[in-house]
Write a protein that holds these residues in place. Sequence first.
Motif, mmCIF file in Angstrom:
data_model
loop_
_atom_site.group_PDB
_atom_site.id
_atom_site.type_symbol
_atom_site.label_atom_id
_atom_site.label_comp_id
_atom_site.label_asym_id
_atom_site.label_seq_id
_atom_site.Cartn_x
_atom_site.Cartn_y
_atom_site.Cartn_z
ATOM 1 N N HIS A 255 0.800 -1.222 0.000
ATOM 2 C CA HIS A 255 0.000 0.000 0.000
ATOM 3 C C HIS A 255 0.835 1.275 0.000
ATOM 4 C CE1 HIS A 255 -3.037 -2.891 1.873
ATOM 5 N NE2 HIS A 255 -3.565 -2.530 0.709
ATOM 6 N N GLN A 256 2.068 1.207 -0.496
ATOM 7 C CA GLN A 256 2.925 2.390 -0.527
ATOM 8 C C GLN A 256 2.327 3.528 -1.354
ATOM 9 O OE1 GLN A 256 6.112 3.499 0.857
ATOM 10 N NE2 GLN A 256 5.122 2.116 2.303
ATOM 11 N N GLU A 257 1.515 3.193 -2.351
ATOM 12 C CA GLU A 257 0.933 4.231 -3.206
ATOM 13 C C GLU A 257 -0.012 5.152 -2.443
ATOM 14 O OE1 GLU A 257 -2.358 2.800 -5.840
ATOM 15 O OE2 GLU A 257 -1.647 0.839 -5.182
ATOM 16 N N TYR A 258 -0.472 4.692 -1.263
ATOM 17 C CA TYR A 258 -1.420 5.504 -0.493
ATOM 18 C C TYR A 258 -0.724 6.410 0.510
ATOM 19 C CZ TYR A 258 -4.964 2.429 -2.450
ATOM 20 O OH TYR A 258 -5.782 1.741 -3.315
ATOM 21 N N ALA A 259 0.582 6.276 0.628
ATOM 22 C CA ALA A 259 1.309 7.140 1.567
ATOM 23 C C ALA A 259 1.102 8.593 1.169
ATOM 24 C CB ALA A 259 2.792 6.786 1.562
ATOM 25 N N GLY A 260 0.624 9.401 2.077
ATOM 26 C CA GLY A 260 0.351 10.808 1.793
ATOM 27 C C GLY A 260 -1.069 11.069 1.346
#
Length: 469
Positions: free
Chosen positions: A338-343
């Motif tokens: 789920h790194q794409e959801y960071a921020g």
Amino acid sequence: MAVRHYRLEFETAGPVHIGNGNRYGKKDYYASGNDIVVLDTRKFTSLLDARQIDRYCEFLGNGRDELQDFLQRNPDMRRLAEKSVAYRVESPLAKARRGAIQYYDVWEFVKDPYGNPYVPGSSVKGMLRTAILLNMLLDDEDCRKLYDAAIEQRPSDVRNPDAAIMKRAFFKERPSKDDPSIVNDIMKYVSVADSEPLLTADLVFAKKYDRFSKNDPVDHKHDMGRLTLLEGNELNVYRESLRPGVEVAVDVTVDDRIDGYLDGITLDAQGISSVLQRAFDFYSESFLSHFNQLEESDSKASPVASDGLCQYVVQSGPLAGRRCRNQAIDGTGYCRTHQEYAGKQSASAEVVCYLGGGVDFMNKTVVSALFGTEDERLHAVSRILYKQFPSRIDRSRHEALWREVEQAGFQPRPFSARFKKNGRLAKAKDDHRHWQDEQLGVAPHTMKYCIVGNKKYPMGKCTLRIKEV
């Protein structure tokens, strides 16, 4: 127009009560070991034969009888009652000094049509509204002038001088240019959904406890040796409440048009958190600091953002609202998946808030924020409270107390002494001592706790984290 969506995740640090207006009486529940059993009356009566119905009706007509004693005298009906349990509450009832169980009316927690407790969105929205209003008052000195004007117009009604202040704070949007009298409440741009159903196993019966401030000499209480409790009063008021450690989540939708009416406040995740934090800081400085805090226990109180797990919240499907359980990559707050959801999803810092009924005066009102100094605040709030809870005294028995109240600048009211059937004096005064608030340095001079089992907790206290979804 843009709409923002947030999830408010509460964890109860103290019992939380949100009532439905009904009460359980001593004929509606009984003790079974350390559990409290709430009877399903409709199911129970459907199992009774004609003779049992007659006995049960006779029991209901006897005001002194308790369900516990009735079932002990009627073992045949005890067996039927055990088949008619609405639910069990895993907390013991309070006992008298001689060990007898005490049965009192219990204010019931709100439940859905299926009998499951839940937290209404209206209760959470009311908490947010109060916190927003308090922030406004702390920044707007002109609101004090509106308060003073309202008091001057209606000096006998010091409890509700807030109409002009509410208009100034929330009735700002005028949808019709032709008719300026039409005004909308700007809180219409905030929508809070009810929580998902909770479990009856999350409920306890919490007994009211008023804790005295640390500067209170408690000289109004008789010295009865080891039986005297000088730190507070146990009151025979029970509320069915969510136990400490229960997790509750509600969804909030904010239409960004409200930001145009809130000077300096943006109701995003960080803004909501800041509003609640400032409200708690004010409460802590002006009220909590005057009390010795009791130890709290039984709360899991694990900060969501610091548990090392991924902060992603599932958006749809049967697992909607649940967090990913994978380990977060160091420094990102999200797992590799789920790194794409960071921020994109954000979590606010954890804040303390107070939710529901039975909480302190300072958590339910904002009048204290109208005054710039502590002396002004004490003077005003003590008189508001005295107006609502005046000292009632039998002057023939407490002449010295009557004069002491008058010397403090308050007018006591007459009270006729009450006696027991055996002729012994039962009560000769009803004195909440708000005339002493200024002397004690805090108004009110008691903090609202409750007792569950043998532990004391601050009523309504929660930890909260706000997440963008």
